[in-house]
Design a protein around this motif. Structure first.
Motif, PDB file in Angstrom:
ATOM      1  N   GLN A 152       0.839  -1.200   0.000  1.00 23.05           N
ATOM      2  CA  GLN A 152       0.000   0.000   0.000  1.00 23.05           C
ATOM      3  C   GLN A 152       0.873   1.249   0.000  1.00 23.05           C
ATOM      4  O   GLN A 152       1.703   1.446   0.874  1.00 23.05           O
ATOM      5  CB  GLN A 152      -0.915   0.010   1.214  1.00 23.05           C
ATOM      6  N   THR A 153       0.704   2.081  -1.018  1.00 26.54           N
ATOM      7  CA  THR A 153       1.348   3.377  -1.079  1.00 26.54           C
ATOM      8  C   THR A 153       0.262   4.417  -0.925  1.00 26.54           C
ATOM      9  O   THR A 153      -0.482   4.674  -1.851  1.00 26.54           O
ATOM     10  CB  THR A 153       2.068   3.564  -2.431  1.00 26.54           C
ATOM     11  N   THR A 154       0.118   4.966   0.249  1.00 26.07           N
ATOM     12  CA  THR A 154      -1.008   5.847   0.502  1.00 26.07           C
ATOM     13  C   THR A 154      -0.707   7.250   0.006  1.00 26.07           C
ATOM     14  O   THR A 154       0.435   7.624  -0.224  1.00 26.07           O
ATOM     15  CB  THR A 154      -1.323   5.914   2.010  1.00 26.07           C
ATOM     16  N   ALA A 155      -1.817   8.014  -0.142  1.00 28.06           N
ATOM     17  CA  ALA A 155      -1.697   9.391  -0.589  1.00 28.06           C
ATOM     18  C   ALA A 155      -1.526  10.352   0.573  1.00 28.06           C
ATOM     19  O   ALA A 155      -1.520  11.551   0.387  1.00 28.06           O
ATOM     20  CB  ALA A 155      -2.919   9.789  -1.405  1.00 28.06           C
ATOM     21  N   ALA A 186     -13.114   5.387   0.039  1.00 27.03           N
ATOM     22  CA  ALA A 186     -11.664   5.271  -0.119  1.00 27.03           C
ATOM     23  C   ALA A 186     -10.943   5.752   1.149  1.00 27.03           C
ATOM     24  O   ALA A 186      -9.920   5.178   1.551  1.00 27.03           O
ATOM     25  CB  ALA A 186     -11.207   6.071  -1.330  1.00 27.03           C
ATOM     26  N   TRP A 187     -11.484   6.812   1.790  1.00 23.04           N
ATOM     27  CA  TRP A 187     -10.883   7.285   3.045  1.00 23.04           C
ATOM     28  C   TRP A 187     -10.933   6.176   4.101  1.00 23.04           C
ATOM     29  O   TRP A 187      -9.953   5.953   4.817  1.00 23.04           O
ATOM     30  CB  TRP A 187     -11.626   8.528   3.535  1.00 23.04           C
ATOM     31  N   VAL A 188     -12.064   5.487   4.187  1.00 21.06           N
ATOM     32  CA  VAL A 188     -12.170   4.365   5.126  1.00 21.06           C
ATOM     33  C   VAL A 188     -11.160   3.285   4.771  1.00 21.06           C
ATOM     34  O   VAL A 188     -10.495   2.715   5.642  1.00 21.06           O
ATOM     35  CB  VAL A 188     -13.607   3.794   5.122  1.00 21.06           C
ATOM     36  N   GLY A 189     -11.029   2.978   3.481  1.00 23.34           N
ATOM     37  CA  GLY A 189     -10.058   1.978   3.064  1.00 23.34           C
ATOM     38  C   GLY A 189      -8.637   2.345   3.451  1.00 23.34           C
ATOM     39  O   GLY A 189      -7.831   1.477   3.786  1.00 23.34           O
ATOM     40  N   PRO A 220      -5.083  -1.549  -3.779  1.00 19.19           N
ATOM     41  CA  PRO A 220      -4.868  -0.821  -2.530  1.00 19.19           C
ATOM     42  C   PRO A 220      -3.892   0.346  -2.646  1.00 19.19           C
ATOM     43  O   PRO A 220      -4.010   1.316  -1.900  1.00 19.19           O
ATOM     44  CB  PRO A 220      -4.326  -1.905  -1.587  1.00 19.19           C
ATOM     45  N   HIS A 221      -2.911   0.299  -3.565  1.00 14.37           N
ATOM     46  CA  HIS A 221      -1.933   1.374  -3.652  1.00 14.37           C
ATOM     47  C   HIS A 221      -2.473   2.602  -4.391  1.00 14.37           C
ATOM     48  O   HIS A 221      -1.786   3.625  -4.445  1.00 14.37           O
ATOM     49  CB  HIS A 221      -0.640   0.883  -4.316  1.00 14.37           C
ATOM     50  N   ALA A 222      -3.687   2.513  -4.977  1.00 14.91           N
ATOM     51  CA  ALA A 222      -4.358   3.674  -5.591  1.00 14.91           C
ATOM     52  C   ALA A 222      -5.845   3.545  -5.301  1.00 14.91           C
ATOM     53  O   ALA A 222      -6.676   3.487  -6.194  1.00 14.91           O
ATOM     54  CB  ALA A 222      -4.087   3.711  -7.089  1.00 14.91           C
ATOM     55  N   ARG A 223      -6.158   3.526  -4.018  1.00 13.37           N
ATOM     56  CA  ARG A 223      -7.509   3.161  -3.603  1.00 13.37           C
ATOM     57  C   ARG A 223      -8.555   4.173  -4.062  1.00 13.37           C
ATOM     58  O   ARG A 223      -9.651   3.809  -4.473  1.00 13.37           O
ATOM     59  CB  ARG A 223      -7.564   3.023  -2.071  1.00 13.37           C
TER      60      ARG A 223
END
Length: 406
Positions: A7-10, A132-135, A346-349
């Protein structure tokens, strides 16, 4: 389901966001978004009369909103990943407020359709970016219950929209309904803006995401060509067609077949949202007892039964129960589908969930237009029963697909 990719989050969060404080805001945003979509359902006969058009033309107020909602997802996902999902939510809510206010003074159907287009473009960001925020911030094992909180906002929005549409139309007039929506969206936007400022003061810092190698087109291609993503997106298209699109003719069906007033017809149709709300309140214990396969199968079967009863056996007692049954089953299925959508990429949810919502609401637009066009030819009861049968098959297929994935 375990995470399928690193996961690469924003976001970078020196201080973790307060999910207990943010989830109610996302619930309210989802409620407003869905109420805006459904508020025209009970208005359709009156809009048809006032503007001198057929039911199918009046139903464009639903289908135009849904089409704009679906297509706008292609922009909201990347924007949310790039600038922060809550920040983008603020702008989306305020755009909805402006479009709803303009609808109050619409002088004809064409002008009303333009305002519905604007509101659809704004509302497009509220639910998928919330999901997406929840994810991003809730672990997978607890995510189904958190998504159900947003789902409760969706179901309550269906109820509020359908009831309010009928009450305003029979009472002070349909234009007042859009005025009320303008106030609701303005309140949501301002409250979200205050929460963004509070999080900034608390040290929750949102930074720009790294652009994907190869650009956005490559990222979209990665999502839509993934084996499981293709299944989820295809199921979302049919799910939106039947579960969100076809109910646009429920109030008209009850008004014409049973002779109910628009207020009463809207109230019966709102039992769909009431049934969905009941599921969302029970989502925790039901998810603990039933796996995703059984939830999909059971949800599909309940929708098939509810649609058949509503379409073929309309009655004063049967119709509200049938609508509630269909709503309970639909959101049992829909919440399970949403849970899988948060894990497609997941890395661009944000981008992945937005593509999911795009498929969902393109299906919604097609469903509303198709149901309104077919009802005069086949009869609205036959259209409803047939749609329910297709949804039952969809639930069986997706349940099997989830089991095969495991």
């Amino acid at each position: 389901m375990p995470e399928t990719a690193p996961q690469t989050t924003a976001t970078v969060t020196p201080a973790a966001p307060d999910t207990a404080r943010t989830l109610p805001l996302l619930l309210l945003a989802a409620l407003a978004s869905m109420a805006a979509q459904r508020i025209c359902d009970a208005m359709l006969p009156e809009l048809s009369r006032e503007f001198g058009v057929g039911l199918a033309e009046a139903a464009q107020t639903v289908s135009v909103f849904a089409l704009a909602y679906g297509l706008a997802q292609l922009g909201y996902g990347p924007l949310g990943d790039r600038f922060g999902k809550l920040r983008v939510l603020v702008g989306a809510a305020l755009l909805c407020a402006a479009g709803s206010l303009a609808a109050v003074w619409a002088g004809g159907l064409d002008a009303l359709l333009v305002t519905r287009l604007v509101v659809g473009l704004g509302a497009a960001g509220l639910i998928p970016l919330g999901l997406a925020w929840v994810g991003d911030h809730v672990p997978y094992q607890q995510r189904a219950v958190a998504l159900a909180r947003i789902g409760l906002g969706i179901t309550l929005g269906i109820l509020v929209g359908q009831v309010a549409g009928g009450l305003f139309t029979d009472g002070p007039g349909w234009r007042w309904g859009f005025g009320a929506m303008a106030l609701l969206f303005a309140g949501v936007g301002l409250w979200l803006a205050a929460e963004v400022r509070r999080q900034r003061r608390a040290g929750v810092v949102v930074v720009a995401a790294t652009a994907p190698a190869g650009g956005l087109w490559r990222l979209w291609g990665e999502i839509v060509t993934g084996r499981w993503s293709r299944v989820v997106l295809a199921v979302a298209l049919v799910n939106g067609f039947i579960g969100f699109g076809v109910p646009a003719i429920w109030a008209a069906h009850l008004h014409q077949v049973q002779g109910l007033s628009l207020s009463a017809a809207g109230a019966v149709a709102a039992c769909y949202g009431l049934g969905g709300s009941a599921y969302m309140l029970l989502a925790g214990p039901l998810s603990a007892r039933l796996d995703e396969t059984r939830l999909a199968w059971t949800g599909g079967a309940l929708v098939a039964g509810g649609y058949a009863l509503l379409g073929l056996l309309p009655g004063t007692l049967v119709s509200p129960l049938a609508a509630a049954l269909a709503g309970f089953g639909f959101f049992m299925f829909h919440n399970t589908l949403q849970l899988n959508a948060t894990q497609m990429t997941p890395h661009a949810r944000g981008t992945a969930v937005s593509l999911f919502a795009c498929a969902l609401f393109v299906g919604n637009a097609a469903g509303a237009a198709s149901a309104a066009a077919l009802a005069p030819w086949l009869g609205s009861g036959v259209v409803l029963a047939g749609a329910g049968a297709v949804f039952g098959a969809l639930g069986a297929f997706f349940g099997w697909a989830v089991r095969a994935l495991r």
